[in-house]
Design a protein around this motif. Structure first.
Motif, PDB file in Angstrom:
ATOM      1  N   GLU A 200     -44.888 -13.321 -60.581  1.00 30.15           N
ATOM      2  CA  GLU A 200     -44.521 -13.189 -61.987  1.00 30.15           C
ATOM      3  C   GLU A 200     -44.236 -14.526 -62.653  1.00 30.15           C
ATOM      4  O   GLU A 200     -44.533 -14.713 -63.830  1.00 30.15           O
ATOM      5  CB  GLU A 200     -43.290 -12.285 -62.137  1.00 30.15           C
ATOM      6  CG  GLU A 200     -43.526 -10.837 -61.727  1.00 30.15           C
ATOM      7  CD  GLU A 200     -42.305  -9.983 -61.951  1.00 30.15           C
ATOM      8  OE1 GLU A 200     -41.349 -10.467 -62.609  1.00 30.15           O
ATOM      9  OE2 GLU A 200     -42.283  -8.842 -61.474  1.00 30.15           O
ATOM     10  N   ARG A 201     -43.683 -15.468 -61.907  1.00 35.69           N
ATOM     11  CA  ARG A 201     -43.178 -16.698 -62.520  1.00 35.69           C
ATOM     12  C   ARG A 201     -44.045 -17.925 -62.255  1.00 35.69           C
ATOM     13  O   ARG A 201     -44.017 -18.873 -63.032  1.00 35.69           O
ATOM     14  CB  ARG A 201     -41.750 -16.960 -62.031  1.00 35.69           C
ATOM     15  CG  ARG A 201     -40.789 -15.815 -62.280  1.00 35.69           C
ATOM     16  CD  ARG A 201     -39.436 -16.083 -61.679  1.00 35.69           C
ATOM     17  NE  ARG A 201     -38.719 -17.127 -62.364  1.00 35.69           N
ATOM     18  CZ  ARG A 201     -37.601 -17.686 -61.915  1.00 35.69           C
ATOM     19  NH1 ARG A 201     -37.095 -17.311 -60.758  1.00 35.69           N
ATOM     20  NH2 ARG A 201     -36.995 -18.636 -62.607  1.00 35.69           N
ATOM     21  N   THR A 202     -44.773 -17.945 -61.146  1.00 34.23           N
ATOM     22  CA  THR A 202     -45.609 -19.098 -60.820  1.00 34.23           C
ATOM     23  C   THR A 202     -46.955 -18.963 -61.511  1.00 34.23           C
ATOM     24  O   THR A 202     -47.598 -17.914 -61.399  1.00 34.23           O
ATOM     25  CB  THR A 202     -45.827 -19.190 -59.299  1.00 34.23           C
ATOM     26  OG1 THR A 202     -44.557 -19.187 -58.630  1.00 34.23           O
ATOM     27  CG2 THR A 202     -46.573 -20.461 -58.940  1.00 34.23           C
ATOM     28  N   PRO A 203     -47.397 -19.986 -62.258  1.00 35.25           N
ATOM     29  CA  PRO A 203     -48.725 -19.916 -62.874  1.00 35.25           C
ATOM     30  C   PRO A 203     -49.791 -19.550 -61.853  1.00 35.25           C
ATOM     31  O   PRO A 203     -49.751 -20.004 -60.696  1.00 35.25           O
ATOM     32  CB  PRO A 203     -48.929 -21.330 -63.426  1.00 35.25           C
ATOM     33  CG  PRO A 203     -47.540 -21.843 -63.673  1.00 35.25           C
ATOM     34  CD  PRO A 203     -46.695 -21.250 -62.574  1.00 35.25           C
ATOM     35  N   ALA A 204     -50.750 -18.730 -62.284  1.00 33.62           N
ATOM     36  CA  ALA A 204     -51.736 -18.167 -61.359  1.00 33.62           C
ATOM     37  C   ALA A 204     -52.480 -19.242 -60.574  1.00 33.62           C
ATOM     38  O   ALA A 204     -52.718 -19.089 -59.367  1.00 33.62           O
ATOM     39  CB  ALA A 204     -52.718 -17.287 -62.131  1.00 33.62           C
ATOM     40  N   GLY A 205     -52.862 -20.331 -61.246  1.00 33.73           N
ATOM     41  CA  GLY A 205     -53.595 -21.385 -60.555  1.00 33.73           C
ATOM     42  C   GLY A 205     -52.775 -22.043 -59.464  1.00 33.73           C
ATOM     43  O   GLY A 205     -53.279 -22.310 -58.359  1.00 33.73           O
ATOM     44  N   ILE A 206     -51.501 -22.311 -59.755  1.00 33.54           N
ATOM     45  CA  ILE A 206     -50.620 -22.932 -58.766  1.00 33.54           C
ATOM     46  C   ILE A 206     -50.351 -21.969 -57.617  1.00 33.54           C
ATOM     47  O   ILE A 206     -50.326 -22.357 -56.445  1.00 33.54           O
ATOM     48  CB  ILE A 206     -49.304 -23.386 -59.429  1.00 33.54           C
ATOM     49  CG1 ILE A 206     -49.589 -24.473 -60.472  1.00 33.54           C
ATOM     50  CG2 ILE A 206     -48.310 -23.874 -58.386  1.00 33.54           C
ATOM     51  CD1 ILE A 206     -48.380 -24.905 -61.255  1.00 33.54           C
ATOM     52  N   LEU A 207     -50.149 -20.686 -57.950  1.00 33.99           N
ATOM     53  CA  LEU A 207     -49.906 -19.679 -56.923  1.00 33.99           C
ATOM     54  C   LEU A 207     -51.093 -19.595 -55.963  1.00 33.99           C
ATOM     55  O   LEU A 207     -50.926 -19.581 -54.734  1.00 33.99           O
ATOM     56  CB  LEU A 207     -49.654 -18.329 -57.582  1.00 33.99           C
ATOM     57  CG  LEU A 207     -49.278 -17.171 -56.655  1.00 33.99           C
ATOM     58  CD1 LEU A 207     -47.923 -17.430 -56.002  1.00 33.99           C
ATOM     59  CD2 LEU A 207     -49.249 -15.857 -57.436  1.00 33.99           C
ATOM     60  N   HIS A 208     -52.292 -19.572 -56.527  1.00 26.39           N
ATOM     61  CA  HIS A 208     -53.501 -19.497 -55.695  1.00 26.39           C
ATOM     62  C   HIS A 208     -53.657 -20.753 -54.837  1.00 26.39           C
ATOM     63  O   HIS A 208     -54.021 -20.680 -53.657  1.00 26.39           O
ATOM     64  CB  HIS A 208     -54.726 -19.317 -56.591  1.00 26.39           C
ATOM     65  CG  HIS A 208     -56.017 -19.234 -55.842  1.00 26.39           C
ATOM     66  ND1 HIS A 208     -56.385 -18.121 -55.115  1.00 26.39           N
ATOM     67  CD2 HIS A 208     -57.030 -20.137 -55.694  1.00 26.39           C
ATOM     68  CE1 HIS A 208     -57.556 -18.340 -54.553  1.00 26.39           C
ATOM     69  NE2 HIS A 208     -57.971 -19.548 -54.887  1.00 26.39           N
TER      70      HIS A 208
END
Length: 339
Positions: free
Chosen positions: A290-298
């Protein structure tokens, strides 16, 4: 069990908290002093004593109402309690009860605690019995850790294939990495420039990093890694070290660096360096759907760490008008950050 609140020197507090497996950056003496210097917090430190044994420890940040001496007590990633990886979490509720007895009942403060324990290990009934209620926001801290005891070849084989391909690309392009505490000023400057350019606000501000670096002893200073191609700087990362853990703290990679997959090379180099320096774990510094930007999470997921989620935050207050007013103001500020 009893709570003892008193002054601790830097060396004394460091010796105490280094015994605990659940130590984090937020419970370091230097972090507390940096926050106090920059953000008008006051620090109080306490140990939990059973017989003649220190069973736990907690560093609290306080912010009080002028002329009244009452207000907010914030304990993030505390109390520390776990000396062994498989130690049961049963005594955490007793520690929370002591925190409430001292700061809520004794000093009539509003307390928010985010203990370093997983939800399944804590037990809602135990928390309720200690006089706390769960808060809805912010969400529970979640991240992932890599076990660095495996050899380098095994660690590299565990990387996601696409992530490893990006690492291979950066290596083929001839990008070089310089690392060490002497790279810290350059990486912090790049971090500050990135925040200004993107209009980001973060609790891990350049000012906090600089203050923290000055306070940390030489052997525990933030480790900096900087990537370059020829004379062109392509970005950098900062890694914090505490106990046997290294934690990815800051990444600042520009557009050109991203095209060259410099982030992969920097994080891989950081992982290898921390293993060489004797760290057992490498924490990826936050992974939340929910909180981590999708690109960084991936990107972080590509390293193949073991994910974990802590129990979240809990609050306790005495029921009088001032405690309730402080609670309302804190929750209003949290909701504003939430947007």
């Amino acid at each position: 069990m009893r709570l003892v609140v008193r002054e601790f020197s830097q060396s004394e507090w460091t010796e105490i908290v280094s015994e605990f497996q659940d130590l984090s950056l937020m419970q370091l003496w230097e972090y507390g002093e940096a926050k106090a210097a920059l953000e008008s917090w006051r620090v109080e430190r306490a140990v939990f004593v059973e017989g003649d044994r220190v069973a736990g420890a907690a560093q609290a940040l306080l912010r009080t109402v002028p002329w009244v001496g009452r207000g907010l007590v914030r304990i993030n990633r505390g109390p520390l309690w776990r000396r062994l990886p498989d130690e049961p979490a049963g005594r955490v509720a007793a520690m929370l009860a002591e925190i409430r007895r001292h700061w809520v009942e004794g000093r009539r403060m509003y307390v928010r605690v985010a203990p370093p324990v997983r939800d399944a290990d804590l037990g809602a009934a135990a928390v309720d019995g200690a006089g706390y209620a769960r808060v809805a926001w912010p969400p529970a801290w979640s991240s992932a850790r890599l076990d660095l005891t495996a050899d380098i070849a095994t660690l590299r084989a565990r990387l996601d294939q696409k992530w490893r391909n990006g690492l291979n690309k950066a290596e083929r392009l001839g990008v070089t990495v310089q690392d060490g505490v002497e790279q810290f000023p350059v990486v912090v400057a790049e971090h500050a420039a990135m925040l200004r350019a993107r209009g980001y606000e973060t609790t891990v501000s350049p000012e906090l990093l600089e203050r923290l670096q000055r306070l940390l002893p030489p052997g525990r200073r933030l480790w900096a890694l900087r990537a370059s191609l020829g004379d062109a700087s392509l970005g950098g990362v900062l890694v914090a070290r505490y106990g046997d853990v290294a934690e990815y703290l800051v990444g600042a990679v520009g557009e050109e660096g991203r095209r060259m997959n410099v982030g992969n090379l920097l994080l891989w180099a950081a992982l290898c360096r921390m293993k060489a320096l004797g760290c057992r774990w490498f924490d990826l510094g936050g992974m939340d759907a929910e909180r981590t930007p999708a690109g960084i999470l991936h990107f972080k997921a590509g390293l193949g760490g073991s994910e974990y989620r802590l129990a979240g935050e809990f609050e306790s207050e005495g029921g009088d008008w001032l405690s309730q007013a402080v609670r309302w103001r804190v929750n209003r500020a949290v909701q504003k950050v939430r947007g």
